[in-house]
Design an enzyme around this catalytic site. Structure first.
Site, PDB file in Angstrom:
ATOM      1  CG  ASP A   1      33.674  37.698 -42.291  1.00 40.22           C
ATOM      2  OD1 ASP A   1      33.126  38.780 -42.012  1.00 40.22           O
ATOM      3  OD2 ASP A   1      33.037  36.663 -42.612  1.00 40.22           O
TER       4      ASP A   1
ATOM      5  CG  ASP B   1      31.174  37.135 -39.550  1.00 39.87           C
ATOM      6  OD1 ASP B   1      32.403  36.984 -39.394  1.00 39.87           O
ATOM      7  OD2 ASP B   1      30.642  37.275 -40.669  1.00 39.87           O
TER       8      ASP B   1
ATOM      9  CG  HIS C   1      30.633  34.114 -43.714  1.00 39.32           C
ATOM     10  ND1 HIS C   1      30.299  35.147 -42.857  1.00 39.32           N
ATOM     11  CD2 HIS C   1      29.664  33.178 -43.604  1.00 39.32           C
ATOM     12  CE1 HIS C   1      29.144  34.850 -42.252  1.00 39.32           C
ATOM     13  NE2 HIS C   1      28.745  33.655 -42.681  1.00 39.32           N
TER      14      HIS C   1
ATOM     15  CG  HIS D   1      31.141  37.235 -49.235  1.00 38.79           C
ATOM     16  ND1 HIS D   1      31.907  36.103 -49.062  1.00 38.79           N
ATOM     17  CD2 HIS D   1      30.543  37.481 -48.036  1.00 38.79           C
ATOM     18  CE1 HIS D   1      31.778  35.690 -47.795  1.00 38.79           C
ATOM     19  NE2 HIS D   1      30.971  36.515 -47.154  1.00 38.79           N
TER      20      HIS D   1
HETATM   21 ZN   LIG Z   1      31.119  37.075 -42.600  1.00 35.94          ZN
END
Ligand SMILES: [Zn+2]
Length: 314
Positions: free
Chosen positions: A164, A251, A166, A127
């Site tokens: 991931d 995750d 996200h 991120h």
């Molecule tokens: Zn994540």
């Protein structure tokens, strides 16, 4: 059995996110405990990383990015850039160590002869934007490692596969106009950070070198493996990279508190085996795999063990 490296550093525990935060030092400890209790650690080539030199951050970040995080940590600030980026006095050093570990992972495969490597990068990185920390990420570890492979090892085309849960907004933005870095992501959508729609395919000369495969909340193995093997892997083959990185977040596991995706532990083993096969054919190497998220300690530990076990299998 393949030669597989494992790079981790105790210094990463000095990034203290505060009581009850999901991105905690216990994550890396849970992985270490599982790799040890399962016996997998005996099959891995361990390596202690060195912190990334400060000026090397500039391969992907603005010069003031590192200085701002250093100043915030030294001033005792509780977060930097946003409230979802908690820091402590040790965070800057831990961040440089995680980035150094990522870069060392490249060297372990391209110089030391390992087939693959798994790096327990903490804090995670995908991120982190050119001049903005966030989403628990200080420095973009996988982006720094990709640039290292190009600058220090002379590779031209590299690929980053991000599973991931996200979307890796930072990684996408850092490379979206670069035709030589393929970024492919499977992620829950809509979800944090809001980017990663299917029509985000890269910009300018980089158009087509970004692939987003958004998945609905509630998706599980069938949807994710279908997109992974039916869409992501064929695109990767078309790109013809010389090295394949994994932004290995765990995750999307059904146990994870930060997603509504329902992957099983075995799905991580299956994605690893499928990707490894393609990477070997295309590049002659295995994978450079860097830890991203994963916040249920049991889901994280078991999924990481399945991932590492698959990296070891011939
Ligand atoms: Zn994540």
């Amino acid at each position: 059995m393949n030669r597989v490296g494992w790079i981790h550093s105790a210094l990463q525990a000095e990034h203290d996110t505060g009581t009850g935060h999901p991105e905690c030092a216990s994550r890396v400890q849970a992985i270490e405990d599982r790799l040890t209790s399962s016996g997998l650690v005996d099959c891995l080539e361990l390596s202690e990383p060195e912190a990334l030199p400060v000026d090397a951050l500039e391969a992907v970040h603005d010069p003031e990015h590192g200085a701002r995080i250093r100043a915030a940590a030294e001033a005792g600030q509780s977060c930097v850039d946003s409230v979802d980026m908690p820091i402590s006095a040790g965070s800057y050093g831990a961040g440089l160590m995680a980035a150094g570990a990522a870069v060392a992972g490249v060297d372990q495969v391209l110089r030391a002869g390992c087939d693959s490597t798994f790096v327990t990068t903490r804090p995670p990185g995908h991120h982190a934007e050119v001049n903005l920390a966030g989403g628990f990420c200080l420095f973009n570890n996988v982006a720094l490692a990709a640039r290292h492979a190009q600058a220090e090892h002379g590779l031209k085309r590299v690929a980053i596969v991000d599973w991931d849960v996200h979307h890796g907004n930072g990684t996408q933005h850092l490379f979206e106009d670069d035709p030589n870095v393929f970024y492919a992501s499977l992620h829950q959508f809509p979800h944090y950070p809001g980017t990663g729609a299917r029509d985000e395919r890269g910009l300018g000369e980089g158009e087509g070198a970004t692939l987003n495969c958004p998945q609905d909340p509630g998706s599980g193995d069938a949807e994710w493996l279908g997109a992974f093997e039916g869409e992501l892997l064929p695109s990767l083959e078309s790109f013809r990279p010389e090295l394949v990185f994994v932004s290995a977040g765990f995750d999307a596991h059904a146990r994870d508190p930060l997603s509504a995706t329902l992957l099983t532990t075995e799905a991580y083993g299956q994605m690893t085996r499928a990707l490894l096969q393609v990477a070997r054919t295309l590049t002659g190497h295995g994978l450079v795999s860097l830890l991203e998220g994963g916040y249920d300690l049991e889901g994280l530990a078991s999924s990481t063990a399945a991932h590492v076990q698959s990296l070891l299998e011939d």
